[in-house]
Structure formats: C-alpha cells, structure tokens
Write a protein that holds these residues in place. Structure first.
Motif, PDB file in Angstrom:
ATOM      1  N   ALA A  95      -2.593 -11.685  12.572  1.00 27.05           N
ATOM      2  CA  ALA A  95      -2.649 -10.428  11.821  1.00 27.05           C
ATOM      3  C   ALA A  95      -1.243  -9.983  11.420  1.00 27.05           C
ATOM      4  N   THR A  96      -1.144  -9.400  10.234  1.00 29.55           N
ATOM      5  CA  THR A  96       0.142  -8.918   9.735  1.00 29.55           C
ATOM      6  C   THR A  96       0.534  -7.597  10.383  1.00 29.55           C
ATOM      7  N   ASP A  97      -0.472  -6.767  10.678  1.00 25.12           N
ATOM      8  CA  ASP A  97      -0.191  -5.459  11.274  1.00 25.12           C
ATOM      9  C   ASP A  97      -1.469  -4.924  11.900  1.00 25.12           C
ATOM     10  N   TYR A  98      -1.345  -3.844  12.648  1.00 25.02           N
ATOM     11  CA  TYR A  98      -2.531  -3.175  13.175  1.00 25.02           C
ATOM     12  C   TYR A  98      -2.295  -1.673  13.106  1.00 25.02           C
ATOM     13  N   LEU A  99      -3.351  -0.936  12.871  1.00 21.56           N
ATOM     14  CA  LEU A  99      -3.299   0.514  12.745  1.00 21.56           C
ATOM     15  C   LEU A  99      -4.157   1.137  13.837  1.00 21.56           C
ATOM     16  N   VAL A 100      -3.626   2.164  14.472  1.00 23.73           N
ATOM     17  CA  VAL A 100      -4.345   2.839  15.543  1.00 23.73           C
ATOM     18  C   VAL A 100      -5.041   4.080  14.988  1.00 23.73           C
ATOM     19  N   LYS A 101      -6.321   4.210  15.285  1.00 23.89           N
ATOM     20  CA  LYS A 101      -7.081   5.392  14.865  1.00 23.89           C
ATOM     21  C   LYS A 101      -6.641   6.609  15.667  1.00 23.89           C
ATOM     22  N   PRO A 102      -6.623   7.790  15.083  1.00 27.94           N
ATOM     23  CA  PRO A 102      -6.854   8.078  13.650  1.00 27.94           C
ATOM     24  C   PRO A 102      -5.665   7.611  12.798  1.00 27.94           C
ATOM     25  N   VAL A 103      -5.966   6.915  11.724  1.00 32.02           N
ATOM     26  CA  VAL A 103      -4.924   6.305  10.904  1.00 32.02           C
ATOM     27  C   VAL A 103      -4.275   7.344   9.995  1.00 32.02           C
ATOM     28  N   VAL A 112       0.629  -1.683   4.296  1.00 35.89           N
ATOM     29  CA  VAL A 112       0.294  -2.380   3.043  1.00 35.89           C
ATOM     30  C   VAL A 112       1.560  -2.827   2.309  1.00 35.89           C
ATOM     31  N   ASN A 113       2.652  -2.099   2.464  1.00 32.32           N
ATOM     32  CA  ASN A 113       3.918  -2.559   1.871  1.00 32.32           C
ATOM     33  C   ASN A 113       4.384  -3.843   2.551  1.00 32.32           C
ATOM     34  N   LYS A 114       4.187  -3.923   3.854  1.00 33.08           N
ATOM     35  CA  LYS A 114       4.510  -5.142   4.599  1.00 33.08           C
ATOM     36  C   LYS A 114       3.636  -6.298   4.121  1.00 33.08           C
ATOM     37  N   ALA A 115       2.360  -6.018   3.903  1.00 33.71           N
ATOM     38  CA  ALA A 115       1.437  -7.041   3.406  1.00 33.71           C
ATOM     39  C   ALA A 115       1.818  -7.488   2.005  1.00 33.71           C
ATOM     40  N   TYR A 118       4.811  -9.787   2.174  1.00 34.99           N
ATOM     41  CA  TYR A 118       4.427 -11.103   2.685  1.00 34.99           C
ATOM     42  C   TYR A 118       3.721 -11.930   1.617  1.00 34.99           C
ATOM     43  N   ILE A 119       2.792 -11.310   0.893  1.00 36.29           N
ATOM     44  CA  ILE A 119       2.050 -12.027  -0.155  1.00 36.29           C
ATOM     45  C   ILE A 119       2.980 -12.468  -1.267  1.00 36.29           C
ATOM     46  N   SER A 120       3.935 -11.614  -1.620  1.00 35.64           N
ATOM     47  CA  SER A 120       4.909 -11.966  -2.650  1.00 35.64           C
ATOM     48  C   SER A 120       5.751 -13.161  -2.227  1.00 35.64           C
ATOM     49  N   LEU A 121       6.199 -13.159  -0.965  1.00 36.79           N
ATOM     50  CA  LEU A 121       6.980 -14.280  -0.452  1.00 36.79           C
ATOM     51  C   LEU A 121       6.163 -15.561  -0.454  1.00 36.79           C
ATOM     52  N   LYS A 122       4.908 -15.442  -0.061  1.00 32.47           N
ATOM     53  CA  LYS A 122       4.036 -16.611   0.013  1.00 32.47           C
ATOM     54  C   LYS A 122       3.806 -17.219  -1.365  1.00 32.47           C
ATOM     55  N   GLN A 123       3.687 -16.363  -2.363  1.00 35.67           N
ATOM     56  CA  GLN A 123       3.455 -16.844  -3.723  1.00 35.67           C
ATOM     57  C   GLN A 123       4.698 -17.491  -4.317  1.00 35.67           C
ATOM     58  N   ASN A 124       5.868 -17.073  -3.837  1.00 36.23           N
ATOM     59  CA  ASN A 124       7.113 -17.540  -4.443  1.00 36.23           C
ATOM     60  C   ASN A 124       7.921 -18.491  -3.566  1.00 36.23           C
ATOM     61  N   SER A 125       7.419 -18.802  -2.385  1.00 36.61           N
ATOM     62  CA  SER A 125       8.118 -19.721  -1.497  1.00 36.61           C
ATOM     63  C   SER A 125       7.149 -20.807  -1.064  1.00 36.61           C
TER      64      SER A 125
END
Length: 235
Positions: A95-103, A112-115, A118-125
C-alpha cells in the motif's frame, strides 16, 4: 497527466460517502465506481482498470488486506481504517498510504498527492531492452545505457531497483519481476526475493552466503540454494 481513475471500497455507507466526496474535490481524480461489497469490486476490476483504490480494511466476506492480495496487478492502494494497528500489515501488501478514520481532507489530499507522484514516476521511469546485451534505464532524469555483462547484482529497494556495476550504482523505478524478463539464465540468477546476481560475479560460496567480486555478500534463499549449485555445475 490524465485524470486518475479511482474506486472506493467500504462496507459502511457513511465512510464511503465521505471518501467519494473527497475524490470529487480533487481536480486530478475521477470517481469510476464505489462499492460496499468487496466481491462486487473484484468483479468490476476483472474488466476495468483503475489507478487508485481507496479501501477499508475491516469488511465482511473479504477484508481489505486479503482483497488486495487477490489482485494480480494491483494499482495504487490507499487503505482506510479505524485502527492504526493495521498500518504495518497494510504497508506489507504494498500500500502507498493508509488513512485513519475519521479521515480529514488535508490528510486525504496528502495521500493522493503521494499517489499521483508515484504514478507519474512509474509512467516515466522504466527499463528498456534494446537488444540482447544491453538495456537503457531512466535514472536521475536521463536514459542511461547499461551493458548486461557489467552488472554485478540488482537489488530491490521498495518500488525501486538498485543496479550495481563495479563501483557505480544506478537507481530506477522498476520491479525485480520486470528485470526477470530481461536478465535470464545462464547469465543471471534470482538468488533470493530481493536480489538478482550475475553468476560470473560470484567469488565464493560459504554456507548460505554468496560473496561477489566487489566484496558484497548476499544470502541465498533456502529454496534457491540447490538450484544455484546445479546451475553452477556444483555437485
């Protein structure tokens, strides 16, 4: 970058609605679907691809951790849980991250910025094989040529690979699985979960350890030792 496609999975309607509304507030996210039943989510994912899954952990039928383990090629996973104790288990599933309720929205935005990064890096590396004796990798913003004969070993470090050539090392965003398709026997060997080695770089073997010509010692997985000795012709 195109909008990132998301699904929300939570058996609690209120929790699901909160995340749905958060997704709608982020310009680069689009809500593809939302589920209260993990089985329905699995059926959806069989025919549809997404970029991010926001998943609760405690759910009936299948918990979130087991849900992710059933996915052959999981997208970015962000877990949502009422229990901090689940965090370590969540990260062990990749998992990239986890959120504790109440979020809170600010914490959601950080995840989501972290995600997105990561997706941008994956697409370009990635790793590009141009012929049988060399590859190009994206490292430090540029394409670098690497001759396969020069590689001593490759180490998995989270979402990245460390490729070691004599006294130099390069880091790129890729998986050992992707390198398995490029580096094959009789030249290279997956000696354990986190390492692929160049067999010609082995200096000595001592018990369950392999020492390479650069002095690096790497442990040999128990289920790989017999196969390694066979490949090397040691009886």
């Amino acid at each position: 970058m195109e909008k990132l496609r998301c699904i929300v999975l939570d058996d609690e309607p209120i929790g699901r609605e909160i995340i749905e509304n958060f997704v709608k507030e982020i310009p680069f996210l689009t809500l593809t679907n939302s589920f209260g039943d993990p089985v329905e989510a699995l059926m959806f994912l069989e025919n549809n691809s997404v970029d991010i899954i926001f998943s609760d952990i405690q759910m009936p039928k299948i918990n979130g951790l087991d849900f992710v383990k059933t996915l052959e090629n999981p997208p970015v996973i962000i877990f949502i849980t009422a229990h901090r104790d689940f965090a370590l288990d969540g990260f062990e599933t990749g998992a990239t991250d986890y959120l504790v309720k109440p979020v809170r929205f600010d914490r959601f935005l950080k995840a989501v910025n972290k995600a997105k990064e990561y997706i941008s890096l994956k697409q370009n590396s990635t790793v590009h094989q141009v012929n049988s004796d060399r590859i190009f990798i994206k490292s430090n913003g540029k394409l670098t040529k690497i001759l396969l004969d020069e590689i001593l070993y490759i180490e998995a470090q989270g979402d990245y690979l460390k490729i070691v050539i004599n006294n130099e090392a390069y880091t790129t965003l890729a998986t050992l699985k992707s390198m398995d398709e490029v580096l094959t026997l009789p030249k290279f060997f997956r000696i354990q979960r986190s390492f692929i080695i160049n067999l010609e770089a082995i200096r000595s073997l001592n018990g369950n350890m392999a020492e390479l010509i650069n002095g690096k010692s790497i442990s040999i997985a128990m289920n790989k030792k017999e196969e390694l000795y066979q490949v090397l012709g040691i009886r």
